[in-house]
Design an enzyme around this catalytic site. Structure first.
Site, mmCIF file in Angstrom:
data_model
loop_
_atom_site.group_PDB
_atom_site.id
_atom_site.type_symbol
_atom_site.label_atom_id
_atom_site.label_comp_id
_atom_site.label_asym_id
_atom_site.label_seq_id
_atom_site.Cartn_x
_atom_site.Cartn_y
_atom_site.Cartn_z
ATOM 1 C CB SER A 229 15.041 11.250 4.163
ATOM 2 O OG SER A 229 15.935 10.249 4.587
ATOM 3 C CG ASP B 287 11.727 7.907 10.561
ATOM 4 O OD1 ASP B 287 12.644 7.103 10.298
ATOM 5 O OD2 ASP B 287 11.836 9.139 10.390
#
Length: 327
Positions: A169, A268
């Site tokens: 991330s 995602d």
């Protein structure tokens, strides 16, 4: 703004990112998704991974948690040297920690499977310390690894010919920026970054792409978070540090490593951006090898939160192959 019915001592929220963070008028910061801080373990009873905490710098304060796999003596009764992974945790640049329970549990599993020495960096967080401080902290941590001549784990077991960087991330965003810096600024002692992996990288821009909704784009979490953690960023959410594909961004041909692994997850919301990045690297003229590894049916950073799941185990196996077969 203070409400008409408030008193000077009333504690009120001045900034809020729903489900993630609240900042109060007395300076208090409440991080809503942090997991508890846990101590290192000499030898984890489940994985046999050992860990310890080290201070990299006192000014500014940068620290790290080191993880060492259970090593098997060779026929010469020596312990093999293993690859070194300098890791940058996720959390939007404003929450999570290298010392929290989620990452500690994850790296106990990670190290037992990949058999590498991990340096998980505790960089400074926004809003107390806005970006670009985290990028500088992580660069300093990488330099510390390459010049360390005091830590016995690194001296005795770390292979400086096999140094990797990785992250998830926001940490994967840091990986990109550190790799770009390594392409223009030499590391001490002639050490090179052999490979880098980016798991579900946090990239964004002012223009929605793919399935991202057009309406309310400026109020989307990635957009709001970037402006919160780096309010002075030139170009805002189109700064090359968050949007490496923006016009005028440094060429991806300058990535300072020889192998790159992009990891994506089907559910995602930023997967499309990771795929575009992968394609852009391939077309950039970069001389390294880039690979894409996608996991279906999973969401953002699923492997960190459920390291024992079957899909996380698949991902760990892919990391192990990447870290141990990069030559």
């Amino acid at each position: 703004m203070v409400s008409p019915n408030s008193t000077p001592n009333t504690k009120e929220i001045t900034t809020e990112i729903p489900t993630l963070l609240r900042v109060y008028n007395d300076g208090t910061i409440e991080r809503l998704q942090d997991s508890p801080i846990v101590p290192p373990t000499l030898e984890d009873p489940t994985t046999a991974t050992s860990s310890k905490d080290v201070v990299i710098s006192n000014n500014p304060l940068i620290s790290a948690r080191l993880y060492l796999p259970k090593l098997i003596p060779t026929h010469e009764n020596n312990l093999n040297k293993v690859p070194i992974l300098v890791y940058f945790h996720g959390g939007g640049f404003f929450f999570e920690s290298a010392f929290n329970q989620i990452h500690h549990n994850y790296f106990n599993w990670f190290v037992s499977v990949t058999h590498v020495l991990v340096v998980s960096v505790e960089y400074r967080l926004a809003p107390e310390t806005p970006l670009p401080a985290a990028y500088d902290d992580c660069w300093e941590a990488l330099k510390w690894v390459t010049t360390n001549n005091t830590d016995p784990w690194l001296i005795n077991h770390g292979d400086l010919n096999r140094v990797f960087i990785g992250g998830d991330s926001a940490g994967a965003n840091i990986v990109h920026n550190i790799a770009m810096r390594a392409g223009v600024e030499s590391l001490p002692c002639g050490v090179k970054v052999l490979g880098a992996f980016l798991s579900h990288p946090y990239f964004y821009s002012s223009k929605p792409i793919g399935s991202e909704p057009v309406a309310g784009h400026e109020k989307s979490v990635p957009f709001v978070v970037w402006n919160f953690v780096y309010p002075s960023a030139p170009g805002g959410v189109d700064n090359p540090m968050i949007n490496p594909l923006v016009s005028g961004a440094p060429s991806l041909a300058g990535l300072g490593c020889s192998k790159l692994l992009l990891c994506t997850a089907e559910k995602d919301m930023m997967t499309n951006r990771a795929v575009l990045y992968y394609e852009a690297v391939k077309k950039s003229g970069w001389q390294g090898e880039v690979e894409l590894f996608n996991v279906e049916g999973e969401g953002h950073a699923f492997h960190i939160h459920s390291p024992e799941s079957e899909n996380a185990k698949r991902m760990l196996k892919r990391f192990a192959d990447f870290l141990n077969k990069c030559n």
